[in-house]
Write an enzyme that holds these catalytic residues in place. Structure first.
Site, mmCIF file in Angstrom:
data_model
loop_
_atom_site.group_PDB
_atom_site.id
_atom_site.type_symbol
_atom_site.label_atom_id
_atom_site.label_comp_id
_atom_site.label_asym_id
_atom_site.label_seq_id
_atom_site.Cartn_x
_atom_site.Cartn_y
_atom_site.Cartn_z
ATOM 1 N N ASP A 29 -3.220 -18.090 0.451
ATOM 2 C CA ASP A 29 -4.130 -18.645 -0.380
ATOM 3 C C ASP A 29 -4.861 -19.805 0.692
ATOM 4 O O ASP A 29 -6.060 -20.014 0.405
ATOM 5 C CB ASP A 29 -3.767 -19.337 -1.671
ATOM 6 C CG ASP A 29 -2.346 -19.985 -1.561
ATOM 7 O OD1 ASP A 29 -1.657 -20.242 -0.166
ATOM 8 O OD2 ASP A 29 -1.841 -20.645 -2.412
ATOM 9 N N TYR A 58 0.759 -1.117 0.235
ATOM 10 C CA TYR A 58 -0.012 -0.098 0.146
ATOM 11 C C TYR A 58 0.782 1.218 -0.078
ATOM 12 O O TYR A 58 0.538 2.116 -0.414
ATOM 13 C CB TYR A 58 -0.874 0.053 1.137
ATOM 14 C CG TYR A 58 -2.277 -0.536 1.023
ATOM 15 C CD1 TYR A 58 -2.241 -2.068 0.824
ATOM 16 C CD2 TYR A 58 -3.481 0.083 1.326
ATOM 17 C CE1 TYR A 58 -3.565 -2.655 0.750
ATOM 18 C CE2 TYR A 58 -4.425 -0.572 1.120
ATOM 19 C CZ TYR A 58 -4.750 -2.010 1.024
ATOM 20 O OH TYR A 58 -5.985 -2.531 0.757
ATOM 21 N N ASP A 98 -12.587 -8.863 4.139
ATOM 22 C CA ASP A 98 -14.084 -8.932 3.581
ATOM 23 C C ASP A 98 -14.658 -10.345 3.312
ATOM 24 O O ASP A 98 -15.761 -10.504 3.452
ATOM 25 C CB ASP A 98 -13.820 -8.200 2.243
ATOM 26 C CG ASP A 98 -13.841 -6.855 2.053
ATOM 27 O OD1 ASP A 98 -13.769 -6.125 2.742
ATOM 28 O OD2 ASP A 98 -14.315 -6.415 0.862
ATOM 29 N N ASP A 138 -6.545 -7.061 4.335
ATOM 30 C CA ASP A 138 -7.770 -6.232 3.649
ATOM 31 C C ASP A 138 -8.540 -7.210 2.923
ATOM 32 O O ASP A 138 -9.940 -7.289 3.002
ATOM 33 C CB ASP A 138 -7.244 -5.361 2.790
ATOM 34 C CG ASP A 138 -8.197 -4.449 1.825
ATOM 35 O OD1 ASP A 138 -9.265 -3.904 2.558
ATOM 36 O OD2 ASP A 138 -8.276 -4.238 0.548
ATOM 37 N N LYS A 195 2.982 -15.403 2.498
ATOM 38 C CA LYS A 195 3.108 -16.141 1.056
ATOM 39 C C LYS A 195 4.613 -16.205 1.183
ATOM 40 O O LYS A 195 5.147 -15.796 0.124
ATOM 41 C CB LYS A 195 2.615 -15.055 -0.139
ATOM 42 C CG LYS A 195 2.439 -15.742 -1.251
ATOM 43 C CD LYS A 195 1.313 -16.837 -1.315
ATOM 44 C CE LYS A 195 1.569 -17.405 -2.788
ATOM 45 N NZ LYS A 195 0.672 -18.741 -2.950
#
Ligand code: IPM
Ligand code: MN
Length: 353
Positions: A219, A141, A247, A243, A186
């Site tokens: 993942d 970001y 959701d 983020d 990751k």
């Protein structure tokens, strides 16, 4: 107690849900004998319209003077031209960064009465109670961005001290909860994730050996969140993964409109905002779900003002209003009846005791 709170309504449904949370804070102040003072300031597209800047200096100054900040949402099609020089979201990222709010706490707790609102099977959901700790002022970001005719890049950087401080926040929360921490990265692909994992493993071993530490690739974490959501206690992860995963996690509760967040740093000043966006398609119609914003106000009472009883009273009021059947449009099927933003807020205020 006395407190100064800056309200940043922002764009889309931001003003509606912030005004709902403001009403709840006024009710709490009156009932419990506190004196809260409010300052309303501009951020996002609303600020761009007035002065061309998504985060005017006056907004920053007011936030810095305040004990806490309550934010609605930013963004919308009006300011989404890909060639625009400034974007509403820049205001949000900058205020998080300027205030040093590196830890974004996103609790995900299933409310039994809302289980039918979730697209997932009921037996997976009972007892789900986790908190996602999202790193908020680093990573992709905030890295350098480049753009040419035919290519673009976003740099992702993490420093050891940034990982340490966010993992400490998460580990302290886990210690006070069920003692389970899950770090999501990751590390099979990203160098930043390999640093993240090294730092996390070492810090937990040295400082929180009593915690149960699990490490998941992002993942796989996205899958496990739906497969065995009850297993998670505290999840800690970098900015963008947090983020995305929250959701996803909102579907465990039934609606993105339910989830609150607290962004905190080294001191007690924090910024509180629902995790949803500005939902321009439903803005101005008094149909948005105010629960995420009202629950964010509860987190404000708890984390910035230390008013734990008041925070719990607001959270209980939300649960009771839901139990009594109160549903905004996002929580029902298309052919079922629902109530307005202000109607939901009235019912929640009635349940505060
Ligand atoms: C959030 C939002 C923001 C983010 C956007 C509006 C910049 O999606 O708070 O989750 O990505 O952090
Ligand atoms: Mn988001």
């Amino acid at each position: 107690m006395e407190a100064l709170i800056t309200l940043l309504p922002g764009d889309g449904i931001g003003p509606e849900v912030t005004s709902a949370a403001h009403r709840v804070l006024k009710e709490v102040a009156q009932r419990y004998g506190h004196s809260f003072e409010y300052k309303v300031e501009l951020i996002g597209g609303a600020a761009i319209d007035v002065c061309g800047d998504p985060l005017p200096d006056a907004t920053v100054a007011s936030c810095q003077r305040s004990d806490a900040v309550l934010l609605g949402a930013v963004g919308g099609p009006k300011w989404s031209d890909p060639n625009a020089a400034v974007r509403p979201e820049q205001g949000l990222l900058k205020i998080r960064s300027v205030l040093g709010l590196f830890a974004n706490l996103r609790p995900v707790s299933v409310i039994d009465d809302l289980i039918p609102a979730s697209p997932l099977r009921a037996e997976l959901l009972t007892g789900v109670d986790m908190i996602v700790v999202r790193e908020l002022t680093g990573g992709i970001y905030f890295g350098e961005k480049t753009r040419s005719e035919t290519s673009a890049s976003d740099l992702c950087t993490y420093h050891t001290h940034e990982v340490e401080r966010i993992v400490r926040v998460a580990a302290q929360l886990a210690s006070a909860r069920r003692g389970k921490l899950c770090s999501v990265d990751k590390a099979n692909v990203l160098e930043t994730s390999r640093l993240w994992r090294d730092v996390t493993d070492r810090l937990i071993r040295d400082e929180f050996p009593e915690l149960e530490l699990e490490t998941l690739l992002v993942d796989a974490a996205a899958m496990h969140l739906l497969k065995r959501p009850r297993d998670f206690d505290v999840i800690v992860t970098e900015n963008m993964f947090g983020d995305i995963l929250t959701d996803e996690a909102s579907m465990l509760v039934g609606s993105l409109g339910m989830l609150p967040s607290a962004s905190i740093g080294a001191g007690s000043r924090g910024l509180y905002e629902p995790i949803h966006g500005s939902a321009p398609d439903i803005a101005g119609r008094d149909i948005a779900n105010p629960c995420g914003s009202i629950a964010s106000a509860a987190m404000l009472l708890r984390y910035s003002l230390g008013l734990n009883d008041e925070a719990s009273a607001v959270e209980t009021a939300i649960t009771r209003a839901i139990a009594s059947g109160a549903r905004t449009a996002d929580l029902v099927a298309a052919d079922e009846s629902s109530i307005t933003t202000s109607g939901m807020t009235d019912l929640i205020i009635n349940e505060i005791s």
